[in-house]
Design an enzyme around this catalytic site. Sequence first.
Site, PDB file in Angstrom:
ATOM      1  CG  HIS A 152      19.784 -94.012  52.499  1.00  0.00           C
ATOM      2  ND1 HIS A 152      19.647 -94.815  53.618  1.00  0.00           N
ATOM      3  CD2 HIS A 152      18.649 -93.281  52.424  1.00  0.00           C
ATOM      4  CE1 HIS A 152      18.473 -94.572  54.176  1.00  0.00           C
ATOM      5  NE2 HIS A 152      17.849 -93.647  53.480  1.00  0.00           N
ATOM      6  CD  GLU A 205      17.303 -89.680  54.531  1.00  0.00           C
ATOM      7  OE1 GLU A 205      16.127 -89.521  54.214  1.00  0.00           O
ATOM      8  OE2 GLU A 205      17.921 -90.749  54.348  1.00  0.00           O
TER       9      GLU A 205
HETATM   10  P1  PGA Z   1      11.522 -92.983  56.259  1.00  0.00           P
HETATM   11  O1  PGA Z   1      12.857 -93.154  55.390  1.00  0.00           O
HETATM   12  O2  PGA Z   1      10.735 -91.874  55.668  1.00  0.00           O
HETATM   13  O3  PGA Z   1      10.837 -94.319  56.177  1.00  0.00           O
HETATM   14  O4  PGA Z   1      11.959 -92.671  57.666  1.00  0.00           O
HETATM   15  C1  PGA Z   1      13.546 -92.036  54.934  1.00  0.00           C
HETATM   16  C2  PGA Z   1      14.794 -92.468  54.222  1.00  0.00           C
HETATM   17  O5  PGA Z   1      15.477 -93.381  54.701  1.00  0.00           O
HETATM   18  O6  PGA Z   1      15.134 -91.926  53.148  1.00  0.00           O
END
Ligand code: PGA
Length: 226
Positions: free
Chosen positions: A103, A152
């Site tokens: 992540h 992401e």
């Molecule tokens: P968010 O986070 O939905 O709060 O933007 C997503 C993530 O970091 O997995």
Amino acid sequence: MNFMKYIIANWKANKNLQEVSDWVNLFNSHIHGTLLESLNNNSIQCIICPAFPYMTYVSEHIFNHKNILIGSQDIAPIEKGSYTGEVTAVMIQDFASAVIIGHSERRKHFAETDESVQKKTTLATQLSLTSIVCVRGTEDFIPSNSSMVAYEPVHAIGTGMNEPLDNVIEMKKSLKLSTEIPYLYGGSVTRDNAKEYIDSSEIDGLLIGSASLDPIHYIDIAKLIG
Ligand code: PGA
């Protein structure tokens, strides 16, 4: 072609035991109707990723049903040994069946590298844990044994500025993923914007942070499937 949609809740470093318990109770009481059908017919898989201390609680109290699974938010890049504070894949596999790896918050705050992502993915694979490998874009390495890849973009995480669907699909092409690997999107997904991602045949699921902290919002997103 993948027909199942994966709806992953990433709670990050949020919730105490009381809040975890409230979440689980509310979630359990809302698993019925079309959502139950979607779980039964493999249209959806819910993967809930609490912080380490609550994984046992969630796995023991959550509605025990096909396609409702527990995931971990990370694992150690080592097998076992003298590494104070680490939680290994062997430990995780007793409570969870999936793990988020790489992540961007771990890359930013905890020195996660492509090398540690590779090691973690290999350890997860050896123990049959589903690895959900996160990438910020083409700059991040994707281990060939990743079970799923979540795109992401950093500017979309926690900002309320979700990435337009077209860009998410463009990125899928740029990442040159094998068609076997489920491709997920994460970044400011809410119950108001989730439908267009879910309806796209190019996107196999969502990795949800903030909106997953409220079980009703999370379930409202899951209900969009089916
Ligand atoms: P968010 O986070 O939905 O709060 O933007 C997503 C993530 O970091 O997995």
